[in-house]
Enzyme design. Sequence first.
Site, PDB file in Angstrom:
ATOM      1  N   CYS A 201       0.841  -1.205   0.000  1.00 26.71           N
ATOM      2  CA  CYS A 201       0.000   0.000   0.000  1.00 26.71           C
ATOM      3  C   CYS A 201       0.875   1.254   0.000  1.00 26.71           C
ATOM      4  CB  CYS A 201      -0.921  -0.025   1.217  1.00 26.71           C
ATOM      5  SG  CYS A 201      -1.786   1.522   1.547  1.00 26.71           S
TER       6      CYS A 201
ATOM      7  N   CYS B 243       0.022   3.930   2.658  1.00 28.60           N
ATOM      8  CA  CYS B 243       0.444   3.472   3.987  1.00 28.60           C
ATOM      9  C   CYS B 243       1.888   3.892   4.277  1.00 28.60           C
ATOM     10  CB  CYS B 243       0.327   1.956   4.103  1.00 28.60           C
ATOM     11  SG  CYS B 243      -1.339   1.299   3.904  1.00 28.60           S
TER      12      CYS B 243
END
Length: 342
Positions: free
Chosen positions: A97, A100
């Site tokens: 991700c 993230c």
Amino acid sequence: MTNVPPTPSGLRGAVDLSSLVERAQRPAGQPTGAAGPGAVPGAAGTGAPGAGVPGSETAGDLTVPSLVIDVTDQSFQDVLQLSTVVPVIVDIWAEWCGPCKQLSPILERLTAEYDGRVLLAKVDADTNPQLVQAFQAQSIPTVAAVIAGRPLGLFVGALPEAEVRDVFEQVLQAAEQNGVSGRVTVDGAGVDPEAVEQGEPEPEPLPPHHQAAYDAIEQGDYATAIQEYKTAILQDPHDQMAVAGLAQVSLLDRLAGRTADDIRAAAGAGPHDVQAQLAVADLDISGGHVEDAFGRLLDLVPTVFGDERESLRVRLVEYFELIGAEGPRVVAARRRLASALY
């Protein structure tokens, strides 16, 4: 009161602490109700702040190995206990991700700065499906908190550091209202935020166009943010963070100045009106109703052709980038879209 779509802060980080305030005002011993779907196992009935945690009787003085801990479906009970001493921020992330990787260093840095008044629990979404379901994480990164054993959703997506700091402050206020105002130490010693920062590599700065886009979003200038992300993609077509960022700010731009009531009324009046259905799907996505948005547009794809079908395809692809291309809901929706198109 007129219902309006999320503002940038509402979509990207508004914190609703009203339920915690209500709990703080509830008389001791009054039941809070049975845990419903999505409740964190073991969270209900945790008891008074400090219950079951050594040293917590004095609202602090608890020693922990680190202010940042990795937790799993099996070890989350430890977080519930720690949350009776200090609030615990929960970072639900995944290795693949991109957003993230922007957010996690901010969360870790702020946790160090608060010097034992808050802990950070990191949850790998790929390996802990029970916690992902419990926190109703529709996409990642998802950030939540646990206070006195009770979970609280905070925000979804990567936010600028100033907004994340505001969230920390509001969580600490809510924790104090719930009697959770302790402090923890690492290995029996006070935590020096400067030493922590010196001991860890500085997070990499955002690429220039990403930073310009973030700055423009904070000013509500979505057109500039869209252009900055498009420029980043032109320079590097494989820049997945820019692709996801473009999808997010485009959603904000489409919802700006429109009320949810008007959007839903138009969709109800025109079930085959592609533009009306696209607008209400945006509203569903912004509220975390991913399956509703996917289903609405996928049901419509086989019924239209030409430019209208292409509009539906493009919007669904944008949503896939927002939610995360590797997620099971996206994989299923992508397969259904391919079947409808070909």
